[in-house]
Design a protein around this motif. Structure first.
Motif, mmCIF file in Angstrom:
data_model
loop_
_atom_site.group_PDB
_atom_site.id
_atom_site.type_symbol
_atom_site.label_atom_id
_atom_site.label_comp_id
_atom_site.label_asym_id
_atom_site.label_seq_id
_atom_site.Cartn_x
_atom_site.Cartn_y
_atom_site.Cartn_z
ATOM 1 N N GLY A 198 0.750 -2.946 3.851
ATOM 2 C CA GLY A 198 0.136 -3.591 2.701
ATOM 3 C C GLY A 198 -1.366 -3.524 2.720
ATOM 4 N N GLY A 199 -1.971 -3.957 1.609
ATOM 5 C CA GLY A 199 -3.427 -4.007 1.521
ATOM 6 C C GLY A 199 -4.040 -2.649 1.272
ATOM 7 N N ALA A 252 0.869 -1.182 0.000
ATOM 8 C CA ALA A 252 0.000 0.000 0.000
ATOM 9 C C ALA A 252 0.902 1.227 0.000
ATOM 10 C CB ALA A 252 -0.920 -0.020 1.215
ATOM 11 N N GLU A 253 1.288 1.672 -1.162
ATOM 12 C CA GLU A 253 2.301 2.733 -1.277
ATOM 13 C C GLU A 253 1.925 4.027 -0.555
ATOM 14 O OE1 GLU A 253 5.371 4.548 -4.568
ATOM 15 O OE2 GLU A 253 3.459 3.738 -5.261
ATOM 16 N N SER A 268 9.024 5.100 -1.276
ATOM 17 C CA SER A 268 8.398 4.616 -2.499
ATOM 18 C C SER A 268 8.418 3.084 -2.531
ATOM 19 C CB SER A 268 9.141 5.167 -3.718
ATOM 20 O OG SER A 268 8.820 4.440 -4.888
ATOM 21 N N LYS A 269 7.375 2.488 -3.081
ATOM 22 C CA LYS A 269 7.322 1.033 -3.216
ATOM 23 C C LYS A 269 8.477 0.520 -4.075
ATOM 24 C CE LYS A 269 4.316 -0.805 -6.059
ATOM 25 N NZ LYS A 269 3.037 -1.194 -6.746
ATOM 26 N N TYR A 270 8.948 1.351 -5.003
ATOM 27 C CA TYR A 270 10.028 0.921 -5.891
ATOM 28 C C TYR A 270 11.383 0.974 -5.187
ATOM 29 C CZ TYR A 270 6.237 1.506 -9.171
ATOM 30 O OH TYR A 270 5.012 1.412 -9.799
ATOM 31 N N VAL A 271 11.539 1.918 -4.272
ATOM 32 C CA VAL A 271 12.749 1.940 -3.441
ATOM 33 C C VAL A 271 12.748 0.699 -2.545
ATOM 34 C CG1 VAL A 271 13.977 3.158 -1.607
ATOM 35 C CG2 VAL A 271 12.969 4.452 -3.503
#
Length: 401
Positions: free
Chosen positions: A167-168, A111-112, A118-121
């Motif tokens: 998350g979620g 859950a960004e 960041s979710k990508y980091v």
């Protein structure tokens, strides 16, 4: 246990089969970046009675896991490892696959908006930790402390990522869970069952076949309703994929055991090839016979999907065995060789690639991502990942569990 001429017997076709399968896996995993992908290439939906190319790749990989198990365990025994040490190694490999699988599947549920980074980091940190922990470090006594420190740093990085994870639903976020364990986790559970079975049965073909049939029949019994009385324990103790995934692994184990029992006789090579073809026919017939009852579905892991995918795997292995080990035609596979020998590295590189592209807001024009041109783009991406895997292997970066 029946003795084999050499416990270090090796089939080059297994590595080539694995490399081709990984090439296809990266290819189909890149479809999410494309538009207008032909339906016959994609995963079929759970409610459909259908199967696309994408639904065949994972079963083939599990089959290859099984092909490798007898050779790997026998080589350990040749080096003097007893069953206790071998089982410890199996447990360590399973733990590694489960841990990576759980982190990856939780990344997919992140859950960004609720995250502090960041979710990508987070994704890049996750893969970096995997490399720190499971990289093959040089055998240099002077640097043992350094390499141990890097592994510890990897575990601490994973712990930190787990600590900040959300998350979620962003409005009501949850912490990490096992979910469905992710692809690597499913491989881990299936490998555990297949490897422990081989430790017990060894090269006794009859017992290996019995174990294989057990998993196939367990799956069939699940769909036939014969296991309904076990529903109360299903959420706590169950065979992964209702027997489907270890069935793929044990199919590969049986194929390798058949080879190992006759490998010291040149005249038996043709018979082995014929055995693979016939087994493929039998399994394909099993899939066709069960399809009218429950259809073909990877998502539901139906008996028809198991039978047809096992049949395809046996036929594919028969082809590569004939081409590579019998005809000695393998130079064509040199370009994809890293995918067959550094498979985990190859599998993880795209996660870094996608994360960096997202952080840098890099996106190809729609025309390059659509239809036939998009498929060419994904095929080139697959080759690029494999070539990059080979390049970083040469500088000493290669994962092994």
């Amino acid at each position: 246990m029946n003795k084999v001429a050499s416990s270090s017997l090796r089939l080059d076709s297994i590595d080539v089969f694995r490399a081709v399968t990984m090439l296809l896996m990266i290819f189909v995993n890149d479809f999410w970046t494309l538009e207008a992908v032909p339906k016959w290439l994609e995963h079929s939906k759970a409610e459909e009675d259908a199967m696309g190319l994408s639904d065949v790749v994972f079963p083939a990989f599990l089959f290859i896991v099984g092909l490798s198990i007898p050779f790997a365990i026998s080589n350990r025994r040749k080096k003097g490892d007893g069953n206790a040490l071998i089982i410890r190694h199996i447990a360590e490999r399973t733990f590694a696959l489960l841990l990576m699988g759980i982190f990856i599947v939780n990344f997919e549920n992140i859950a960004e908006p609720a995250m502090v980074i960041s979710k990508y980091v987070w994704e890049i940190g996750m893969v970096a930790a995997f490399f720190l922990i499971w990289n093959v470090y040089p055998n240099d006594p002077a640097r043992t402390s350094l390499y141990t420190g890097l592994k510890i740093a990897g575990y601490l990085l994973l712990a930190g990522l787990a600590f900040i994870y959300k998350g979620g639903d962003a409005a009501n976020p949850s912490w990490m869970g096992t979910h469905w364990y992710g692809i690597l986790g499913l491989i881990g559970w299936s490998y555990l069952l297949g490897a422990l079975t081989y430790v017990l049965t060894g090269d006794r073909l009859g017992w290996a076949v019995v174990a294989w049939v057990f998993f196939v029949v367990f799956n069939l019994a699940e769909f036939a309703g014969a296991l309904d009385w076990l529903q109360s324990v299903k959420d706590y103790v169950w065979i992964v994929g209702s027997g489907s995934m270890p069935a793929f692994v044990m199919g590969g184990v049986v194929a390798s055991v058949v080879y190992r029992k006759s490998a010291n006789r040149d005249a038996a090579r043709g018979a082995f090839l014929l055995t693979l073809v016939v087994l493929g026919m039998v399994l394909f017939a099993y899939g066709a016979a069960t399809r009218p009852f429950w259809g073909i579905s990877k998502i539901r892991a139906t008996p028809a999907w198991i039978g047809i995918c096992l049949g395809i795997s046996f036929w594919a292995f028969a082809f590569f065995y004939w081409l590579v080990d019998m005809r000695r035609i393998s130079r064509w596979a040199d370009i994809i060789k890293p995918a067959g020998t550094a498979t985990l590295t190859c599998y993880l590189i795209p996660y870094i690639w996608y994360a960096v592209n997202s952080l840098a807001s890099i996106s190809l024009p729609a025309v390059v991502r659509t239809g036939g041109l998009g498929l060419v783009k994904s095929a080139c991406f697959s080759l690029l990942v494999i070539m990059l895997t080979g390049a970083i292997n040469r500088v000493g970066i290669k994962l092994k569990i």
